[in-house]
Design a protein around this motif. Sequence first.
Motif, mmCIF file in Angstrom:
data_model
loop_
_atom_site.group_PDB
_atom_site.id
_atom_site.type_symbol
_atom_site.label_atom_id
_atom_site.label_comp_id
_atom_site.label_asym_id
_atom_site.label_seq_id
_atom_site.Cartn_x
_atom_site.Cartn_y
_atom_site.Cartn_z
ATOM 1 N N LYS A 1 -2.625 0.212 -4.118
ATOM 2 C CA LYS A 1 -2.641 -1.056 -3.400
ATOM 3 C C LYS A 1 -2.372 -2.210 -4.347
ATOM 4 N N ASN B 1 -2.456 13.505 0.189
ATOM 5 C CA ASN B 1 -3.899 13.440 0.408
ATOM 6 C C ASN B 1 -4.613 12.598 -0.649
ATOM 7 N N GLY B 2 -3.849 11.864 -1.435
ATOM 8 C CA GLY B 2 -4.457 11.058 -2.487
ATOM 9 C C GLY B 2 -4.731 9.638 -2.040
ATOM 10 N N GLU B 3 -5.397 8.886 -2.908
ATOM 11 C CA GLU B 3 -5.690 7.487 -2.618
ATOM 12 C C GLU B 3 -4.416 6.651 -2.761
ATOM 13 N N PRO B 4 -4.161 5.723 -1.828
ATOM 14 C CA PRO B 4 -2.953 4.898 -1.923
ATOM 15 C C PRO B 4 -3.049 3.878 -3.052
ATOM 16 N N GLN C 1 1.670 5.259 -0.593
ATOM 17 C CA GLN C 1 1.068 6.594 -0.578
ATOM 18 C C GLN C 1 1.813 7.465 -1.585
ATOM 19 N N GLN D 1 0.867 -1.178 0.000
ATOM 20 C CA GLN D 1 0.000 0.000 0.000
ATOM 21 C C GLN D 1 0.898 1.220 0.000
#
Length: 224
Positions: free
Chosen positions: A180, A175-178, A171, A169
């Motif tokens: 995965k 502030n964004g989506e990780p 980053q 996962q």
Amino acid sequence: KEVTDETIKLSDGSEIKYGLAVWAAGNGPLPITLQLIDALGGEGSEQKNAQDIARGRLAIDPWLRVIGGEGKILAYGDCSCIVDGQLPATAQVASQQGEFLAKLLSRGYDMSPGVEDGILIPPKPTASDKTLSESIAAFAIQNGEFAAPFQFLNLGILAYTGGGSALAQLQVAPNGEPVKGTGKVGFGLWRSVYLTKQVSLRNRVLVLVDWLKAQAFGRDITRV
């Protein structure tokens, strides 16, 4: 309390016989850490009071200065605990803290500028020159006189699960989506991050060659 060749002795004096003992507990603090806590943690002191949170670690402020050390003792990594905002004891936390301290010291910040109203003043720059990041941080906290406190950037989680698979996962943005990945995809992400984190091109080549050897001939478990 004690593990002998055949029994495990408990703190109440009883004994348990065993055939195989597996130690699965965590590591305790080093003696030097406990000695430093005792030296700084007199009755009623800030260090002593902070031990309810630190639990055997050195309580530090947001600038990684040991509480009670007047800014003359610095600590980071697993031996320390930021009282206001605890962080996990991981390698990426320690790495970022070490980089943060290195920048403050190399740029000549005064880590012990004095005490005001019973509170240790944040580190002050001794030189007038500031980097762009320092200027932005100073503007964000509306104070250009002091160094910005340490801020942790979570880069993600990696875990190898064996058999050529892993969990990842990452980053990419604060502030964004990780990103995965599991299984083979997670394994590829895990290895790519591991390879890029090597300190030199030589290390990257050695690690890559070792991976290729293990893939072609299997892992060598012999030791001379």
